[in-house]
Write a protein that holds these residues in place. Structure first.
Motif, short mmCIF file in Angstrom:
data_model
loop_
_atom_site.label_atom_id
_atom_site.label_comp_id
_atom_site.label_asym_id
_atom_site.label_seq_id
_atom_site.Cartn_x
_atom_site.Cartn_y
_atom_site.Cartn_z
N SER A 178 0.81 -1.22 0.00
CA SER A 178 0.00 0.00 0.00
C SER A 178 0.85 1.27 0.00
CB SER A 178 -0.93 0.01 1.22
OG SER A 178 -0.19 0.10 2.43
N LYS A 179 2.15 1.13 0.15
CA LYS A 179 3.05 2.28 0.18
C LYS A 179 3.08 2.95 -1.19
CE LYS A 179 7.78 3.55 1.46
NZ LYS A 179 9.09 3.03 1.96
N THR A 180 3.10 4.27 -1.20
CA THR A 180 3.14 5.02 -2.46
C THR A 180 4.48 4.83 -3.16
OG1 THR A 180 1.58 6.70 -1.67
CG2 THR A 180 2.98 7.29 -3.54
N PHE A 181 4.41 4.43 -4.42
CA PHE A 181 5.60 4.37 -5.27
C PHE A 181 5.82 5.71 -5.96
CE2 PHE A 181 6.78 3.69 -9.84
CZ PHE A 181 8.14 3.58 -9.63
N LEU A 182 4.74 6.29 -6.52
CA LEU A 182 4.86 7.54 -7.29
C LEU A 182 3.73 8.49 -6.92
CD1 LEU A 182 6.01 9.27 -9.64
CD2 LEU A 182 4.47 8.02 -11.16
N LYS A 183 4.10 9.72 -6.59
CA LYS A 183 3.15 10.82 -6.40
C LYS A 183 3.42 11.82 -7.52
CE LYS A 183 0.70 14.06 -3.88
NZ LYS A 183 0.90 15.23 -4.72
N ASP B 28 -1.81 15.29 -8.48
CA ASP B 28 -2.90 14.76 -7.65
C ASP B 28 -3.00 13.24 -7.70
OD1 ASP B 28 -3.67 17.34 -6.92
OD2 ASP B 28 -5.01 17.55 -8.65
N ASP B 29 -2.20 12.60 -8.53
CA ASP B 29 -2.29 11.15 -8.71
C ASP B 29 -1.22 10.43 -7.88
OD1 ASP B 29 -4.34 11.45 -10.62
OD2 ASP B 29 -2.85 11.83 -12.19
N GLU B 30 -1.62 9.32 -7.27
CA GLU B 30 -0.69 8.48 -6.52
C GLU B 30 -0.83 7.03 -6.95
OE1 GLU B 30 0.10 8.94 -2.40
OE2 GLU B 30 -0.76 10.96 -2.29
N TYR B 31 0.30 6.34 -7.04
CA TYR B 31 0.33 4.94 -7.45
C TYR B 31 1.16 4.16 -6.43
CZ TYR B 31 -1.03 7.29 -11.75
OH TYR B 31 -1.66 8.11 -12.67
N SER B 32 0.58 3.09 -5.91
CA SER B 32 1.23 2.31 -4.86
C SER B 32 2.14 1.25 -5.46
CB SER B 32 0.18 1.64 -3.98
OG SER B 32 -0.50 0.63 -4.73
N TYR B 33 2.97 0.64 -4.60
CA TYR B 33 3.78 -0.48 -5.04
C TYR B 33 2.90 -1.66 -5.42
CZ TYR B 33 8.37 1.50 -4.17
OH TYR B 33 9.51 2.26 -4.25
N PHE C 249 15.01 0.46 -5.46
CA PHE C 249 15.72 -0.61 -4.77
C PHE C 249 15.55 -0.54 -3.25
CE2 PHE C 249 19.08 -1.59 -8.28
CZ PHE C 249 18.05 -1.95 -9.13
N ASN C 250 15.15 0.64 -2.75
CA ASN C 250 14.93 0.79 -1.32
C ASN C 250 13.46 0.93 -0.95
OD1 ASN C 250 17.69 1.05 0.16
ND2 ASN C 250 17.95 2.29 -1.69
N GLY C 251 12.58 0.73 -1.94
CA GLY C 251 11.14 0.81 -1.69
C GLY C 251 10.68 2.18 -1.27
N ASN C 252 11.26 3.23 -1.87
CA ASN C 252 10.96 4.60 -1.48
C ASN C 252 9.80 5.19 -2.27
OD1 ASN C 252 14.51 5.39 -1.19
ND2 ASN C 252 13.14 4.45 0.31
N LYS C 253 9.27 6.26 -1.76
CA LYS C 253 8.26 7.07 -2.44
C LYS C 253 8.97 8.10 -3.32
CE LYS C 253 4.49 10.35 -1.39
NZ LYS C 253 3.67 10.94 -0.29
N ILE C 254 8.45 8.27 -4.54
CA ILE C 254 8.96 9.26 -5.48
C ILE C 254 7.91 10.35 -5.66
CG2 ILE C 254 9.62 9.70 -7.87
CD1 ILE C 254 10.65 6.82 -7.99
N VAL C 255 8.34 11.61 -5.51
CA VAL C 255 7.44 12.75 -5.71
C VAL C 255 7.95 13.54 -6.92
CG1 VAL C 255 6.51 14.87 -4.71
CG2 VAL C 255 6.92 12.88 -3.25
N ASN C 256 7.13 13.66 -7.93
CA ASN C 256 7.57 14.33 -9.15
C ASN C 256 7.69 15.84 -8.95
OD1 ASN C 256 8.30 14.67 -11.85
ND2 ASN C 256 6.20 15.11 -12.45
#
Length: 409
Positions: A5-10, A13-18, A162-169
């Motif tokens: 459920s962790k966010t991969f990409l923000k 206004d759109d968010e996409y989880s792992y 590789f570290n399962g982080n959130k990316i914010v554009n």
């Protein structure tokens, strides 16, 4: 373990989880071998799909025209290819493992500031050479400030994935929107060009969430670092040296670098120029070698008698002949940036039959700032030799940048 459920990409206004990424990769029955899209989500999902399934991929800037693509000699863009069978990616770790071990060939292009872009092919291994993985990095939140199809953007992607982080554009956004995204998402890490940071400064309200600032792609200096520490008071600063041809090679906490002993047989300084062994390079027909060595064109100067510590002065293409004198235009730019009224500047040469080149400067002022040509030249006369002072000074509303976020000369 990475929470699905962790966010991969923000992205706005759109968010996409792992978990969403896992579902996409598991259900995909085709991919695009030549990725050209303005949608960051579509680009990243298809790129990761290609790597996870071991397929080769060519990365294209979204604004390339059909004629420009044809000139690159890579065939038709935007045409999908089928995948032979579905693959199960139940967890984000399955994706990370597949990408890390991918045999895919990744083709990227230089920004083309000095002519036709060069095509360079890499593997995940060469692109992720500088990636660090640790459970202690799991909560990092990355501000994505680079062009995603270029080398630096790919390195940020691999570090985050590789570290399962959130990316914010942050790429391509206006200053106020960038600051809002950083503060609103508690961005902890940002990697960008010095030009990107200069366009953000000054920042009225310091951003406390940022813990690491990385500068790359252009020469930076201690003056910029000091301003960044005011804007991001809790951040440590890294300076990296990288290029499309070989990825990340060097890193430091300031403007001075040293070559690690483990790399001393692959990186050297020859006649004041950094030179790299061919084993560190990606593959390209356009790279010219001197035996087993590649001349980077980056000029350095040693800072200690032992000749172990050095800093970058300029690229050789940015050293111009002006009336028989060699002028480093980056030195002139750095001096102009000392003026408090100036937001940014680009110095360049115009061919002249008598002098070889005439120096010109385009200057963008800070909002509500005032500055005259006479005042500018008077300031430079106290700092520089007369032949380094631009003959022509223009005050402009904007300065043009390359697709990789650097000043375009």
């Amino acid at each position: 373990m990475i929470d699905s459920s962790k966010t991969f990409l923000k992205n706005g206004d759109d968010e996409y989880s792992y978990g969403c990424l896992c579902d996409f990769l598991s259900a995909a029955d085709k991919y695009f071998p030549q990725i050209k899209t303005a949608s960051l989500q579509d680009y990243l999902f298809n790129f990761i799909l290609a790597l996870a399934r071991g397929r080769d991929v060519v990365l294209l800037d979204s604004d390339l025209s059909e004629s420009e693509i044809a000139a690159l000699g890579i065939g038709e863009a935007g045409k999908p290819e089928p995948l032979d069978s579905n693959a199960e990616f139940a967890r984000a770790e399955d994706i990370v493992s597949a990408v890390r071990e991918s045999p895919s060939k990744i083709t990227v292009f230089t920004s083309g500031t000095t002519g036709i872009p060069k095509k360079v092919s890499h593997t995940v291994g060469t692109l992720s050479r500088a990636v660090r993985e640790s459970p202690e990095y799991a909560n990092h939140i990355w501000g994505f400030a680079y062009n995603p199809t270029h080398m630096a953007g790919l390195q940020v992607l691999f570090q985050a994935l590789f570290n399962g982080n959130k990316i914010v554009n942050l790429f391509g956004l206006k200053k106020e929107d960038i600051l809002s995204e950083i503060g609103g998402n508690n961005v902890s890490h940002i990697s960008a060009t010095p030009t990107f940071y200069r366009l953000l400064l000054p920042i009225q309200t310091p951003l406390a969430s940022v813990r690491r600032i990385t500068c790359g792609g252009e020469k930076s200096d201690d003056k910029l670092y000091a301003k960044l520490l005011e804007a991001f008071p809790n951040a440590k600063i890294n300076n990296i040296y990288a290029s499309t041809e070989f990825g990340t090679l060097l890193a430091s906490s300031g403007e001075f670098f040293r070559i690690r002993e483990s790399d001393s047989d692959k990186i050297k300084i020859e006649n004041g120029e950094l030179v790299v062994h061919k084993s560190m390079l990606g593959f390209s027909d356009s790279l010219k070698l001197d035996g087993d060595w590649y001349h980077t064109g980056d000029i350095v100067v040693f800072q200690n008698p032992e000749k172990t510590l050095f800093k970058f002065l300029a690229r050789d293409i940015n050293i111009l002949n002006v009336g028989g004198y060699k002028v480093n235009i980056e030195e002139v730019e750095d001096t102009l940036r000392e003026m408090p009224q100036i937001s940014d500047v680009v110095v360049y040469g115009r061919k002249n039959s008598v002098l070889g080149n005439i120096l010109c400067a385009d200057i963008k002022l800070l909002p509500d700032a005032e500055l005259s040509v006479v005042e500018t030249k008077s300031f430079l006369e106290k700092k520089l030799q007369y032949f380094k002072i631009p003959r022509k000074i223009n005050f402009v509303d904007s300065i043009e940048f390359t697709k990789s976020g650097k000043i375009k000369r």
